[in-house]
Design an enzyme around this catalytic site. Structure first.
Site, PDB file in Angstrom:
ATOM      1  N   GLY A  11       0.805  -1.214   0.000  1.00  0.00           N
ATOM      2  CA  GLY A  11       0.000   0.000   0.000  1.00  0.00           C
ATOM      3  C   GLY A  11       0.836   1.260   0.000  1.00  0.00           C
ATOM      4  O   GLY A  11       0.433   2.280   0.573  1.00  0.00           O
ATOM      5  N   HIS A  12       1.983   1.221  -0.667  1.00  0.00           N
ATOM      6  CA  HIS A  12       2.932   2.335  -0.595  1.00  0.00           C
ATOM      7  C   HIS A  12       2.465   3.578  -1.344  1.00  0.00           C
ATOM      8  O   HIS A  12       3.053   4.647  -1.187  1.00  0.00           O
ATOM      9  CB  HIS A  12       4.291   1.907  -1.153  1.00  0.00           C
ATOM     10  CG  HIS A  12       4.328   1.771  -2.643  1.00  0.00           C
ATOM     11  ND1 HIS A  12       3.728   0.718  -3.305  1.00  0.00           N
ATOM     12  CD2 HIS A  12       4.873   2.564  -3.605  1.00  0.00           C
ATOM     13  CE1 HIS A  12       3.922   0.854  -4.606  1.00  0.00           C
ATOM     14  NE2 HIS A  12       4.604   1.959  -4.817  1.00  0.00           N
ATOM     15  N   VAL A  16      -1.138   6.752   3.918  1.00  0.00           N
ATOM     16  CA  VAL A  16      -0.309   6.301   5.039  1.00  0.00           C
ATOM     17  C   VAL A  16       0.921   5.550   4.544  1.00  0.00           C
ATOM     18  O   VAL A  16       2.039   5.785   5.002  1.00  0.00           O
ATOM     19  CB  VAL A  16      -1.124   5.417   5.991  1.00  0.00           C
ATOM     20  CG1 VAL A  16      -0.279   5.052   7.212  1.00  0.00           C
ATOM     21  CG2 VAL A  16      -2.395   6.113   6.424  1.00  0.00           C
ATOM     22  N   GLY A  17       0.714   4.647   3.589  1.00  0.00           N
ATOM     23  CA  GLY A  17       1.841   3.880   3.078  1.00  0.00           C
ATOM     24  C   GLY A  17       2.916   4.752   2.476  1.00  0.00           C
ATOM     25  O   GLY A  17       4.116   4.496   2.663  1.00  0.00           O
ATOM     26  N   LEU A  46      -3.447  -7.609  -4.272  1.00  0.00           N
ATOM     27  CA  LEU A  46      -3.378  -8.186  -2.934  1.00  0.00           C
ATOM     28  C   LEU A  46      -4.613  -9.007  -2.575  1.00  0.00           C
ATOM     29  O   LEU A  46      -4.610  -9.712  -1.560  1.00  0.00           O
ATOM     30  CB  LEU A  46      -3.160  -7.085  -1.890  1.00  0.00           C
ATOM     31  CG  LEU A  46      -1.841  -6.328  -2.019  1.00  0.00           C
ATOM     32  CD1 LEU A  46      -1.712  -5.274  -0.921  1.00  0.00           C
ATOM     33  CD2 LEU A  46      -0.645  -7.277  -1.973  1.00  0.00           C
ATOM     34  N   LEU A 110      -1.791  -1.939   9.843  1.00  0.00           N
ATOM     35  CA  LEU A 110      -2.500  -0.752  10.266  1.00  0.00           C
ATOM     36  C   LEU A 110      -3.999  -1.007  10.231  1.00  0.00           C
ATOM     37  O   LEU A 110      -4.522  -1.517   9.236  1.00  0.00           O
ATOM     38  CB  LEU A 110      -2.158   0.438   9.373  1.00  0.00           C
ATOM     39  CG  LEU A 110      -0.840   1.161   9.674  1.00  0.00           C
ATOM     40  CD1 LEU A 110       0.360   0.258   9.412  1.00  0.00           C
ATOM     41  CD2 LEU A 110      -0.727   2.420   8.836  1.00  0.00           C
ATOM     42  N   SER A 112      -7.845   0.615  12.276  1.00  0.00           N
ATOM     43  CA  SER A 112      -8.682   1.812  12.322  1.00  0.00           C
ATOM     44  C   SER A 112      -9.384   1.894  13.667  1.00  0.00           C
ATOM     45  O   SER A 112      -9.709   0.869  14.280  1.00  0.00           O
ATOM     46  CB  SER A 112      -9.724   1.772  11.210  1.00  0.00           C
ATOM     47  OG  SER A 112     -10.711   2.769  11.389  1.00  0.00           O
ATOM     48  N   SER A 113      -9.678   3.109  14.100  1.00  0.00           N
ATOM     49  CA  SER A 113     -10.376   3.304  15.369  1.00  0.00           C
ATOM     50  C   SER A 113     -11.816   2.810  15.316  1.00  0.00           C
ATOM     51  O   SER A 113     -12.462   2.653  16.359  1.00  0.00           O
ATOM     52  CB  SER A 113     -10.369   4.789  15.757  1.00  0.00           C
ATOM     53  OG  SER A 113     -11.040   5.574  14.785  1.00  0.00           O
ATOM     54  N   CYS A 114     -12.341   2.530  14.121  1.00  0.00           N
ATOM     55  CA  CYS A 114     -13.732   2.072  14.014  1.00  0.00           C
ATOM     56  C   CYS A 114     -13.913   0.656  14.536  1.00  0.00           C
ATOM     57  O   CYS A 114     -15.041   0.155  14.590  1.00  0.00           O
ATOM     58  CB  CYS A 114     -14.219   2.165  12.574  1.00  0.00           C
ATOM     59  SG  CYS A 114     -13.506   0.930  11.478  1.00  0.00           S
ATOM     60  N   THR A 169      -6.311   6.762  14.807  1.00  0.00           N
ATOM     61  CA  THR A 169      -7.517   7.577  14.759  1.00  0.00           C
ATOM     62  C   THR A 169      -7.711   8.087  13.331  1.00  0.00           C
ATOM     63  O   THR A 169      -7.039   7.619  12.402  1.00  0.00           O
ATOM     64  CB  THR A 169      -7.405   8.731  15.762  1.00  0.00           C
ATOM     65  OG1 THR A 169      -8.658   9.410  15.843  1.00  0.00           O
ATOM     66  CG2 THR A 169      -6.318   9.709  15.361  1.00  0.00           C
ATOM     67  N   ASP A 283     -25.002  11.095  11.631  1.00  0.00           N
ATOM     68  CA  ASP A 283     -23.878  11.617  12.404  1.00  0.00           C
ATOM     69  C   ASP A 283     -22.770  10.588  12.568  1.00  0.00           C
ATOM     70  O   ASP A 283     -21.613  10.928  12.756  1.00  0.00           O
ATOM     71  CB  ASP A 283     -24.342  12.031  13.806  1.00  0.00           C
ATOM     72  CG  ASP A 283     -24.825  13.472  13.865  1.00  0.00           C
ATOM     73  OD1 ASP A 283     -24.346  14.288  13.054  1.00  0.00           O
ATOM     74  OD2 ASP A 283     -25.665  13.771  14.722  1.00  0.00           O
TER      75      ASP A 283
END
Length: 326
Positions: A11-12, A16-17, A46, A110, A112-114, A169, A283
């Site tokens: 995922g470069h 983020v990657g 992938l 990596l 996720s906060s979810c 986050t 929301d």
């Protein structure tokens, strides 16, 4: 370089990657004996198990950083739930399973906060995982990311590997997705307020009540945190993630309401009109703040404040928005 370390960054090209790869390239340029391995989506799918296993067997990386994922905001998650759960399950299973089959003992993925329950106590600590129902709007994606954590945990328990997970986050920064429908809240706001300021629009309406609070972390801080955790010696990592050798939260430790965020973006983009809320739109979770005490206890701190980070992201957007999707 007989003692060099070959690291595959999956995922470069993502936000983020690419930030992680930039930091690793800087370390290599400074003399660290790193061999950095990448493949584009066209070169390596992938979601194709055989292709990933063949790649791992041929290249034999010493370590893997898994930053590849299918990601998106509320609208994208709600519109394409099957794609989000399928693609992310496949990517994780293939990369993590392929790494193990090739004898790779070090891996960082990596998440996720979810992953945390909709009603989790705030701030959300690592042990809140699987203690309640998830937010319905992104449940398929969250279940996939939880599966990734448990796959790493299970590999460690059964095979003695050192597979680690970091749960960031909400991330933002250069390289973000600014698609008008499929992006996350911050890049979506930047695009909308930029367009409104440019076109002289008098009113911008944002989704929801404006009351939900969100935490944001600049992607360069995330890259620093990811490599900080990646570089920890195994004993130190184990002390912070016992008993499951599981995951570590990464965040800024501060949150802001969506309406306050919209006002900040409006000021930075030069929009001087009215901001209205549309409570008929969802929301999502009312508050999502990460407990980052495990990470800060190890000595890591975020370095980029939200206003500074949004300005940096907006400057990147201005340079690149003509070629961005949508």
């Amino acid at each position: 370089m007989g003692d060099s370390v070959k690291i595959y960054v999956a995922g470069h090209r993502g936000m983020v990657g690419s930030a992680i790869l930039r930091r690793l390239e800087g370390r290599a340029a400074a003399g660290e004996p790193l061999v950095l391995l990448t493949r584009t989506r066209a070169e390596l799918d992938l979601t194709d198990q055989n292709a990933v296993r063949d790649f791992m067997a041929a290249e034999k990386p010493d370590a893997v950083i898994l930053a590849a994922a299918r990601v998106g905001g509320i609208h994208a998650n709600d519109t394409y739930p099957a794609d989000f759960i399928y693609d992310n399950l496949m990517i994780q299973a293939n990369v993590i399973g392929g790494a193990h089959a090739a004898g790779v003992t070090r891996l960082l993925q990596l998440g996720s906060s979810c992953i945390y329950p909709r009603a989790a106590a705030q701030p959300m600590a690592e042990d809140a995982l699987l203690t309640g129902p998830l937010e319905p709007t992104n449940e398929p994606y969250a279940i996939a990311k939880i599966a990734g954590i448990k796959l790493c945990e299970s590999m460690n328990r059964q095979h003695g590997t050192d597979y680690r997970s970091v749960m960031p986050t909400n991330l933002y920064g250069p390289g973000d997705n600014f698609h008008p429908e499929n992006s996350h809240v911050l890049p979506a706001l930047i695009r909308r307020f930029h367009k409104a300021a440019r076109d002289g629009t008098q009113t911008v309406t944002i989704w929801g009540s404006g009351k939900p609070r969100r935490e944001f972390l600049h992607v360069d801080d995330m890259a620093r945190a990811a490599l900080f955790v990646f570089d920890l010696d195994s004993a130190t990592y184990a002390r912070q993630t016992r008993p499951m050798l599981s995951h570590i939260n990464v965040g800024s430790g501060q949150d802001i309401s969506i309406l306050e965020l919209a006002r900040l973006v409006a000021r930075i983009t030069g929009f001087a009109g009215d901001i209205r809320c549309d409570p008929s739109r969802p929301d999502g979770t009312m508050r999502k703040l990460m407990d980052i005490s495990r990470l800060t206890a190890l000595g890591w701190r975020p370095g980029i404040g939200l206003e500074e980070g949004v300005k940096d992201t907006y400057h990147w957007f201005l340079k690149h928005h003509d070629r961005l999707r949508g």
